[in-house]
Design a protein around this motif. Structure first.
Motif, PDB file in Angstrom:
ATOM      1  N   TYR A   1     -79.141  87.996   6.999  1.00 37.28           N
ATOM      2  CA  TYR A   1     -77.994  88.396   6.181  1.00 37.28           C
ATOM      3  C   TYR A   1     -76.690  88.295   6.981  1.00 37.28           C
ATOM      4  O   TYR A   1     -75.646  87.879   6.456  1.00 37.28           O
ATOM      5  CB  TYR A   1     -78.188  89.820   5.670  1.00 37.28           C
ATOM      6  CG  TYR A   1     -79.077  89.925   4.448  1.00 37.28           C
ATOM      7  CD1 TYR A   1     -78.865  89.112   3.345  1.00 37.28           C
ATOM      8  CD2 TYR A   1     -80.115  90.846   4.389  1.00 37.28           C
ATOM      9  CE1 TYR A   1     -79.670  89.200   2.221  1.00 37.28           C
ATOM     10  CE2 TYR A   1     -80.923  90.950   3.273  1.00 37.28           C
ATOM     11  CZ  TYR A   1     -80.703  90.119   2.189  1.00 37.28           C
ATOM     12  OH  TYR A   1     -81.493  90.204   1.077  1.00 37.28           O
ATOM     13  N   SER A   2     -76.733  88.684   8.251  1.00 40.61           N
ATOM     14  CA  SER A   2     -75.524  88.627   9.090  1.00 40.61           C
ATOM     15  C   SER A   2     -75.067  87.193   9.309  1.00 40.61           C
ATOM     16  O   SER A   2     -73.865  86.922   9.421  1.00 40.61           O
ATOM     17  CB  SER A   2     -75.794  89.300  10.439  1.00 40.61           C
ATOM     18  OG  SER A   2     -76.169  90.652  10.248  1.00 40.61           O
ATOM     19  N   LEU A   3     -76.027  86.262   9.369  1.00 35.58           N
ATOM     20  CA  LEU A   3     -75.653  84.859   9.535  1.00 35.58           C
ATOM     21  C   LEU A   3     -75.038  84.277   8.261  1.00 35.58           C
ATOM     22  O   LEU A   3     -74.200  83.372   8.336  1.00 35.58           O
ATOM     23  CB  LEU A   3     -76.880  84.043   9.942  1.00 35.58           C
ATOM     24  CG  LEU A   3     -77.454  84.326  11.337  1.00 35.58           C
ATOM     25  CD1 LEU A   3     -78.722  83.531  11.561  1.00 35.58           C
ATOM     26  CD2 LEU A   3     -76.434  84.003  12.421  1.00 35.58           C
ATOM     27  N   MET A   4     -75.438  84.772   7.115  1.00 31.86           N
ATOM     28  CA  MET A   4     -74.932  84.226   5.861  1.00 31.86           C
ATOM     29  C   MET A   4     -73.616  84.861   5.426  1.00 31.86           C
ATOM     30  O   MET A   4     -72.876  84.275   4.632  1.00 31.86           O
ATOM     31  CB  MET A   4     -75.970  84.419   4.743  1.00 31.86           C
ATOM     32  CG  MET A   4     -77.230  83.594   4.930  1.00 31.86           C
ATOM     33  SD  MET A   4     -76.893  81.806   4.993  1.00 31.86           S
ATOM     34  CE  MET A   4     -77.112  81.480   6.744  1.00 31.86           C
ATOM     35  N   LEU A   5     -73.316  86.052   5.916  1.00 34.74           N
ATOM     36  CA  LEU A   5     -72.090  86.733   5.493  1.00 34.74           C
ATOM     37  C   LEU A   5     -70.829  85.911   5.765  1.00 34.74           C
ATOM     38  O   LEU A   5     -69.968  85.782   4.880  1.00 34.74           O
ATOM     39  CB  LEU A   5     -71.995  88.099   6.188  1.00 34.74           C
ATOM     40  CG  LEU A   5     -72.633  89.285   5.469  1.00 34.74           C
ATOM     41  CD1 LEU A   5     -72.491  90.543   6.306  1.00 34.74           C
ATOM     42  CD2 LEU A   5     -71.998  89.489   4.101  1.00 34.74           C
ATOM     43  N   PRO A   6     -70.618  85.361   6.965  1.00 33.48           N
ATOM     44  CA  PRO A   6     -69.366  84.605   7.193  1.00 33.48           C
ATOM     45  C   PRO A   6     -69.197  83.418   6.260  1.00 33.48           C
ATOM     46  O   PRO A   6     -68.079  83.118   5.845  1.00 33.48           O
ATOM     47  CB  PRO A   6     -69.490  84.165   8.665  1.00 33.48           C
ATOM     48  CG  PRO A   6     -70.467  85.115   9.279  1.00 33.48           C
ATOM     49  CD  PRO A   6     -71.430  85.450   8.199  1.00 33.48           C
TER      50      PRO A   6
ATOM     51  N   VAL B   1     -74.806  90.236  -1.004  1.00 35.28           N
ATOM     52  CA  VAL B   1     -75.303  90.042   0.366  1.00 35.28           C
ATOM     53  C   VAL B   1     -74.787  91.140   1.284  1.00 35.28           C
ATOM     54  O   VAL B   1     -75.521  91.648   2.149  1.00 35.28           O
ATOM     55  CB  VAL B   1     -74.894  88.642   0.870  1.00 35.28           C
ATOM     56  CG1 VAL B   1     -75.270  88.464   2.339  1.00 35.28           C
ATOM     57  CG2 VAL B   1     -75.559  87.564   0.029  1.00 35.28           C
ATOM     58  N   LEU B   2     -73.546  91.553   1.113  1.00 38.75           N
ATOM     59  CA  LEU B   2     -72.976  92.586   1.978  1.00 38.75           C
ATOM     60  C   LEU B   2     -73.702  93.923   1.789  1.00 38.75           C
ATOM     61  O   LEU B   2     -74.033  94.612   2.766  1.00 38.75           O
ATOM     62  CB  LEU B   2     -71.482  92.736   1.685  1.00 38.75           C
ATOM     63  CG  LEU B   2     -70.745  93.819   2.476  1.00 38.75           C
ATOM     64  CD1 LEU B   2     -70.764  93.510   3.958  1.00 38.75           C
ATOM     65  CD2 LEU B   2     -69.311  93.954   1.982  1.00 38.75           C
ATOM     66  N   LEU B   3     -73.966  94.293   0.553  1.00 38.36           N
ATOM     67  CA  LEU B   3     -74.653  95.567   0.310  1.00 38.36           C
ATOM     68  C   LEU B   3     -76.087  95.534   0.818  1.00 38.36           C
ATOM     69  O   LEU B   3     -76.596  96.530   1.335  1.00 38.36           O
ATOM     70  CB  LEU B   3     -74.620  95.883  -1.191  1.00 38.36           C
ATOM     71  CG  LEU B   3     -73.220  96.145  -1.772  1.00 38.36           C
ATOM     72  CD1 LEU B   3     -73.299  96.434  -3.259  1.00 38.36           C
ATOM     73  CD2 LEU B   3     -72.517  97.282  -1.039  1.00 38.36           C
ATOM     74  N   LYS B   4     -76.737  94.372   0.696  1.00 41.43           N
ATOM     75  CA  LYS B   4     -78.088  94.267   1.242  1.00 41.43           C
ATOM     76  C   LYS B   4     -78.059  94.303   2.770  1.00 41.43           C
ATOM     77  O   LYS B   4     -78.962  94.855   3.408  1.00 41.43           O
ATOM     78  CB  LYS B   4     -78.755  92.984   0.754  1.00 41.43           C
ATOM     79  CG  LYS B   4     -79.121  93.039  -0.725  1.00 41.43           C
ATOM     80  CD  LYS B   4     -79.791  91.758  -1.179  1.00 41.43           C
ATOM     81  CE  LYS B   4     -80.170  91.849  -2.664  1.00 41.43           C
ATOM     82  NZ  LYS B   4     -80.800  90.601  -3.155  1.00 41.43           N
ATOM     83  N   THR B   5     -77.026  93.703   3.365  1.00 42.03           N
ATOM     84  CA  THR B   5     -76.881  93.796   4.820  1.00 42.03           C
ATOM     85  C   THR B   5     -76.654  95.237   5.246  1.00 42.03           C
ATOM     86  O   THR B   5     -77.204  95.695   6.268  1.00 42.03           O
ATOM     87  CB  THR B   5     -75.701  92.914   5.278  1.00 42.03           C
ATOM     88  OG1 THR B   5     -75.843  91.611   4.737  1.00 42.03           O
ATOM     89  CG2 THR B   5     -75.650  92.822   6.791  1.00 42.03           C
ATOM     90  N   LEU B   6     -75.857  95.953   4.480  1.00 42.49           N
ATOM     91  CA  LEU B   6     -75.636  97.371   4.778  1.00 42.49           C
ATOM     92  C   LEU B   6     -76.940  98.157   4.676  1.00 42.49           C
ATOM     93  O   LEU B   6     -77.224  99.021   5.517  1.00 42.49           O
ATOM     94  CB  LEU B   6     -74.588  97.924   3.803  1.00 42.49           C
ATOM     95  CG  LEU B   6     -74.195  99.391   3.978  1.00 42.49           C
ATOM     96  CD1 LEU B   6     -73.561  99.617   5.350  1.00 42.49           C
ATOM     97  CD2 LEU B   6     -73.223  99.819   2.878  1.00 42.49           C
TER      98      LEU B   6
END
Length: 1320
Positions: free
Chosen positions: A472-477, A491-496
């Motif tokens: 998820y961290s790789l896809m956020l940017p 994606v941000l909420l799932k990363t959180l």
């Protein structure tokens, strides 16, 4: 054994190869047997391209071959239980060989031959009994140590071979010899081809037997037809006949349509259809028909996609579909490795992704089936322990009696239990990983990101939160940059969530800060909850209560909070819409004693207020980015809108009443309201920074959190404009605030200069005199006086003025500080040491410019001095702290403002260099422009004695030099003298060389002319050089002297002098002078108006001496680096540049030309003009090199002597001298004819035969008596060869004689009246 739907059997996936069995080899104890086995089946040998596709198997001594089934008479009443048995492919691939090879150690000359023969026959008979009713081929290979002899030579071998074949009951074609020598591999290759032929015949017979069985079938035996077609295709593959195999497989696949599909046989039909489709697609790829393979697979999937079977076992159907897609993707990948090209719209990644999707459906169907069975009241808890008992010997058929509902339900429960044990997430992740690799290869990057998100979700479902967080961290940017707000929010909420479950403090804080943004479409209550959890983490407490966290997550958070590294950096350039910060300098340029002030404008973009501990601005020196300084914001203003902020920037009377006069103090953890603009102030002393420093705002920092855990929000100073501007242009920050990202700390230069150009003369009346500067002329020493003053109260040391000439003018413009008589020392750059200057002191520096060309001269002037200073150890004060925080990455998008402010001051030309801790050197470069104008325009032409243009000169011939000089100087000049110095090989006539004294003033445009008579006595081949003359003088014991040569001073060195090149031989010039002249040269002339301008150069260098008495300067200083770079020599007098050998003649020391292709035309001399300015004292000399003409060897020299003044009726002598310059006798006929009888009365031989000996002369004298006054035609003398006396001469050669006569003799004379009339 796996389920039929989850994977294809391994025997189906391999490429079928003929099986050859080896017996009689003891590889464990006999090295020879091991070598033979490796020769056939070794890995290195099997990889060779020339080896056949054969599979070898080492058979043990008591190997049991499968027993053959009894043959059926007919198939009328035979009903098979299934289509294809599980062990049939395994049997023919690994159990039943097509050829059995028996190896025996037997030599032809063995003493125990009889016993070994009997033993071998017994073994062969045992193999025949074991292979009874099988068509397996049998052969015998004898291992021998020596190579066999050619056929017919070894009678013993032939006899014993016949005996052995009879004893074993085999033919001679089944007996082979294998010598185990160094050529074992070659013999193995030959045997391998024989084994392959036997295997091919075995499989051909097998195909024939299967066809015979197929022909006995009726229409009711559809399953047997499919079985036989499959077997025929498989055997064809064993025979490497792929096209035939494809036809049989396709026919079997078509026969499947004849069977009606129901829930009972659906699994078997789909299993066999999958087998046949795999074989068909594999062979299509192998036969280079990929489109047919893809179409076949699509048709196959569409045909059976709806054939689910039992509803409770729907997961089996999805597992079958997933297997079909995954194995087809593997076939596709293998075809691509073999050279098949793929496209973005058709590649293996598409099928891997579909396989992963069907595994997801399989998992959902399995969960539904298990829930349905568990909820069924009729379900019994009994389960079958052995999962293999569910399967029969046929593919796709289970061992469950049809119609027994209880047995079927128990089987379904057992299948559900097996399905629960399967790790669906691992299978999905593996397939998605393979799909991602393929999508990356074919540049489908967006779909690859989607697959990465799907893989992260699978990791999250499987409980591997760390890997899910990584993905998820790789896809956020990527989604943040592409502005996919909906996808990015998810994606941000799932990363959180992943960071919460995995206990990652840094990721949780970063995601929480970004989740506060407005654009994530969340409600304000959700933002408040995220903010509260964030502040719990800042206070060292897990973000959620213990009741809502699992014990594992609670333990992870406790450990992570104890070891967290604070502060946690968050790059606001990447995290958008949280806090907007922009910094600007109040002034773009400051002096060293001013106050440096910055403004930081902050706006919170979230819908909830934020608490910030403090703001910092990081400054850096643009020249040295490693030196950074941190300033803290201590004061602030708050404005509800941007309009009020703009009003504060430009206050009026009303706004002064409403706005507070003083800013407020910034407190820690101050609450910043959303939407408001905060104007913060930073200030420090400019003297804390170095002079000549360009300060740049590098980074802005905002601290958020507590002392225990904190977040550092950083952003670059580059202000980025919005992509879409507001239509009012009043809501954009850069339209309301001037953004200055750079501030220049200007240095203080303590020197002022004033330059006076030219000689200067008074202009005006006696009461008011004005000094007017003169303009610079070519060949003039032009004075420049620079006054250096110190207007400050400081003491300056080592004050110096450095003047240099641009590189493009180094060979034509020079500098000097000495213009003493004689030779001057010229430089390309000079250094004038002024010394020390006290407070308010001044001094002058004088130098001279000498130019050889008309040009605009831009001199580089550099002033420098040293100064005592008190330099602190740190270089900055307490307010500007040195920053040690790492720099954030600075992005430069396309819409970023790159040229921020056009009013930024240019960098000062002052340079500062620190010599030590207490002394520094300051220097400044200026440009001094001087325009140089021409002095004279000179042209030289050659004429014959009868005033006609001359193109070629004959040796010994008199000719005229006409020198025209035009004054082009912008100021009036006085010409003092002009004279011509010819080369040693030329002679000037005495009467024509009259040095005239010029005393009158000349202005621009006026012209002068001189006519000189010259003669050369040598051709270019016989041209005399100074070296030749010196050598001749040494041989004769005499020294060459001239009145132009001064007494020479002998140099102290004993090194030989540089040879002086001949003035006119460019070849010698190219060899000896070209490498010396560009660095050191003696300039004689340069005039841009003359196309063939030359520069006469000296061959030596004088780097340290100023003496000019010696014209031949030693070359000992040529290699000194300083002399090569700067020193130039020039003669002030033209006579000093010539080695005199006679009256105004001598040797020119050397020639340097700017022309690209030097010619072989000699140099005839130098024309010199001595001049000075009107009312001036300094004399100058302009020198022009005159290029000569080609010198030819004449057949005859003719000289004419006639009186300068002729009077009417007074006799005069007309004498013609004929000189023979050749080595043979000339026989001539001279005729004198008078054109008009009334002009002259002539006495003398009008026709005369003349014979002139070699190198002798003959005079023809005529007395002329003029009869009329004015211009009169002279009698015409003609010469021709006497062909009777000299038969070698021809009449055609008389034309050259006539030309020489026309050039040498005058045509007309002016006859004066009688003397008595002149006296009257």
């Amino acid at each position: 054994m796996t389920m039929d739907t989850t994977a294809l059997p391994s025997e189906l996936l391999v490429t079928p190869q003929p099986l050859v069995g080896f017996c009689g080899l003891d590889t464990a104890r006999v090295s020879v047997h091991k070598a033979v086995w490796e020769a056939f089946s070794g890995s290195l040998q099997r990889k060779a391209a020339d080896r056949a596709a054969v599979q070898y198997k080492l058979l043990p001594p008591n190997y049991e071959f499968p027993v053959a089934k009894p043959k059926r008479a007919n198939y009328e009443w035979y009903h098979p239980k299934g289509i294809l048995k599980r062990n049939w492919m395994l049997k023919h691939l690994h159990v039943l060989p097509s050829v059995v090879v028996l190896f025996q150690d037997m030599e032809w000359n063995d003493l125990q031959w009889t016993e070994k023969q009997v033993q071998c026959a017994a073994i062969v008979q045992a193999l025949k009994n074991a292979l009874q009713e099988r068509n397996t081929r049998l052969c015998l290979v004898l291992l021998q140590r020596a190579a066999p002899l050619p056929p017919g030579e070894d009678l013993l071998a032939a006899e014993r071979a016949a005996s052995l074949t009879n004893a074993c009951g085999i033919t001679s074609k089944m007996l082979f010899i294998l010598p185990h020598t160094e050529h074992l591999t070659g013999y193995a290759l030959r045997l391998e081809s024989a084994f392959l032929d036997m295997a091919q015949s075995y499989y051909a017979l097998m195909s024939k037997r299967i066809r015979n069985h197929r022909d006995q079938l009726t229409a009711a035996h559809t399953s047997l037809k499919i079985r036989h077609q499959f077997k025929l295709g498989f055997v064809a593959e064993m025979r490497q006949d792929f096209s035939t195999g494809q036809k049989h497989y396709f026919q079997a696949y078509a026969n499947l349509d004849e069977i009606r599909i129901n829930d009972g046989n659906c699994l078997e039909i789909k299993t066999l259809a999958g087998f046949l489709n795999y074989k068909i697609c594999r062979l299509m790829f192998k036969l280079k028909t990929p489109r047919d393979a893809i179409n076949q697979f699509i048709i196959h999937v569409e045909k059976y996609k709806s054939r689910v079977g039992f509803k409770d076992l729907a997961f089996e159907h999805h597992a079958w579909l997933s297997t079909q897609h995954s194995v087809f993707a593997e076939l596709f990948c293998e075809a691509i490795k073999n050279g098949l090209p793929a496209l973005q719209t058709q590649h293996p990644g598409i099928y891997y992704h579909k396989a992963a999707e069907y595994v997801m459906k399989r998992r959902d169907a399995a969960l539904e089936a298990y829930a349905a069975i568990q909820s069924s009241a009729e379900a019994t808890p009994t389960t079958i322990q052995n999962p293999l008992s569910l399967y029969t010997e046929f593919f796709g058929i289970r061992a469950v009696k049809t119609g027994d509902l209880v047995a079927e339900q128990q089987a379904n429960m057992q299948l559900c239990d097996q399905e629960r044990s399967y790790n669906h997430s691992a299978g999905i992740i593996a397939l998605l990983s393979q799909a991602m690799a393929q999508f990356k290869i074919y540049k489908c990057l967006r779909f690859r990101k989607k697959l990465a998100v799907d893989m992260a979700e699978e990791y999250l479902k499987s409980g591997d939160h760390a890997k899910a967080l990584t993905l998820y961290s790789l896809m956020l940017p990527d989604y943040r940059q592409e502005k996919w707000s909906t996808i990015f929010t998810d994606v941000l909420l799932k990363t959180l969530r992943c960071s919460l479950l995995s206990g990652s403090v840094a990721d949780y804080i970063a995601c929480s800060v970004e989740a506060l943004s407005l654009r994530h479409q969340g409600e304000q209550s959700e933002g408040i909850l995220i903010l509260e959890n964030l502040w719990q983490v800042f206070q060292g407490v897990p973000p959620m209560p213990k009741t809502q966290l699992t014990p594992e997550a609670q333990a992870l958070w406790t450990t992570a909070l104890a070891s967290v590294k604070s502060p946690i950096q968050i790059d606001l350039d990447k995290v958008n819409d949280v806090v907007e910060m922009c910094a600007t300098f109040e002034r773009v340029q400051l002096n060293n004693d001013d106050l440096l002030q910055l403004q930081l404008i902050v706006r919170v973009l979230t819908d909830v207020p934020l608490r910030i501990r403090g703001f910092h601005v990081i400054l850096a020196d643009a020249g040295n980015p490693h030196n950074s300084y941190k300033l803290e914001a201590l004061k602030y203003f708050c404005f509800p809108s941007l309009t009020q902020l703009r009003g504060q920037k430009q206050p009026d009377e009303e706004q002064l009443e409403t706005q507070p006069a003083e800013p407020k103090n910034f407190e820690k953890n101050m609450r910043l309201e959303p939407g408001s603009y905060y104007q913060l102030f930073c200030s420090t002393e400019a003297q804390q920074f170095h002079e000549n420093t360009q300060l740049r705002i590098v980074r802005l920092e905002a601290h958020m959190g507590t002392d225990q855990v904190a977040a550092l929000l950083t952003c670059s100073s580059n202000y980025s404009r919005q992509l879409f501007r507001h239509h009012t242009r009043s809501r954009d920050l850069d339209d309301n605030v001037t953004i200055n990202p750079i501030c220049y700390i200007a240095p203080t230069f303590h020197l002022n200069t004033q330059t006076n150009l030219g000689h200067g003369h008074d202009n005006g009346s006696n009461e008011e005199k004005e000094v007017v500067a003169t303009k610079m002329l070519v060949n003039e020493y032009y004075p420049v006086v620079t006054t250096v003053s110190n207007p400050y109260n400081v003491y300056l040391q080592n004050v110096g003025v450095h003047i240099s000439i641009p590189v493009g003018l180094r060979n034509s413009v020079f500098l000097t500080t000495d213009i003493s008589p004689g030779r001057q020392k010229l430089h390309s750059q000079i250094q004038i040491d002024v010394g020390e200057l006290s407070a308010h002191g001044s001094n002058t520096a004088t130098f001279y410019i000498f130019s050889l060309t008309e040009a605009e001269i831009k001199l580089q002037q550099r002033l420098s001095y040293t100064l005592d200073v008190d330099r602190g150890p740190g270089g900055v004060g307490t307010n500007a702290r040195v920053s040690t925080a790492p720099n954030s990455s600075e992005s430069t998008p396309d819409h970023e403002v790159k040229s921020v402010v056009q009013s930024v001051a240019a960098i000062s030309p002052v340079q500062i260099e620190y010599l030590d801790e207490t002394r520094l050197r300051k220097s400044r470069e200026d440009t001094l422009t001087v325009r140089c104008y021409g002095d004279f325009k000179f042209t030289a032409r050659f004429y014959t004695m009868d005033r006609k243009p001359l193109n070629q000169v004959y040796r010994g011939e008199n000719f005229l030099l006409r020198a025209n000089t035009e004054v082009v100087a912008v100021d009036d000049v006085e010409i003092l003298d002009s004279f011509f110095i010819c080369d040693h090989n030329l002679v000037q006539s005495n009467y024509s060389f009259k040095q005239k004294k010029y005393t009158n003033k000349y202005s621009a445009g006026e012209q002068l002319e001189s006519v000189i008579v010259l003669r050369t006595n040598a051709t270019l081949r016989d041209w005399t050089t100074a070296r030749d003359l010196d050598h001749r003088g040494k041989l004769e014991g005499k020294a060459v002297a001239s009145k132009f040569i001064r007494p020479a001073l002998k140099p102290a060195t004993e090194e030989p002098q540089a040879p002086t090149p001949p003035a006119g031989m460019s070849a010698y010039m190219s060899k000896s002078l070209v490498t010396k002249i560009p660095t050191t040269m003696t300039i004689i002339n340069s005039n841009s108006a003359v196309s063939n301008a030359l520069q006469v150069a000296n061959a030596g260098v004088m780097s340290n001496s100023m003496q000019s008495d010696d014209v031949n300067v030693a070359e000992e200083a040529i290699n000194t680096q300083e002399g090569i770079k700067t020193t130039r020599l020039i003669y002030n007098k033209a006579l000093e540049a010539v080695q005199g050998t006679g009256h105004c003649r001598g040797f020119i020391k050397g020639i340097y030309t700017l022309e690209g292709n030097p010619t072989t035309v000699p140099i005839f001399g130098v024309f010199c003009i001595r001049w000075r300015r009107v009312n001036g004292k300094e004399e100058n000399e302009s020198k022009f090199v005159i290029r000569g003409l080609h010198i030819a060897e004449p057949p005859l020299n003719i000289y004419c002597t006639i009186e300068e003044k002729m009077f009417v009726k007074m006799p005069m002598a007309f004498k013609v001298v004929l000189k023979n310059p050749t080595t043979h006798v000339l026989h001539l006929i001279a005729n004198l004819s008078i054109s008009k009888t009334d002009n002259f009365i002539c006495s003398g031989h009008k026709q005369l035969d003349i014979s002139i000996m070699a190198y002798e002369e003959k005079e023809l004298v005529y007395n002329l008596y003029p009869l009329q006054v004015g211009w009169q035609e002279l009698p015409v003398l003609s010469l021709e060869y006497n062909t009777k006396a000299d038969p070698q001469k021809k009449d055609s050669q008389n034309a050259l004689l006539d030309e020489l006569v026309q050039r040498a003799l005058p045509k007309r004379v002016f006859v004066l009246p009688p003397l008595k009339q002149q006296n009257k």
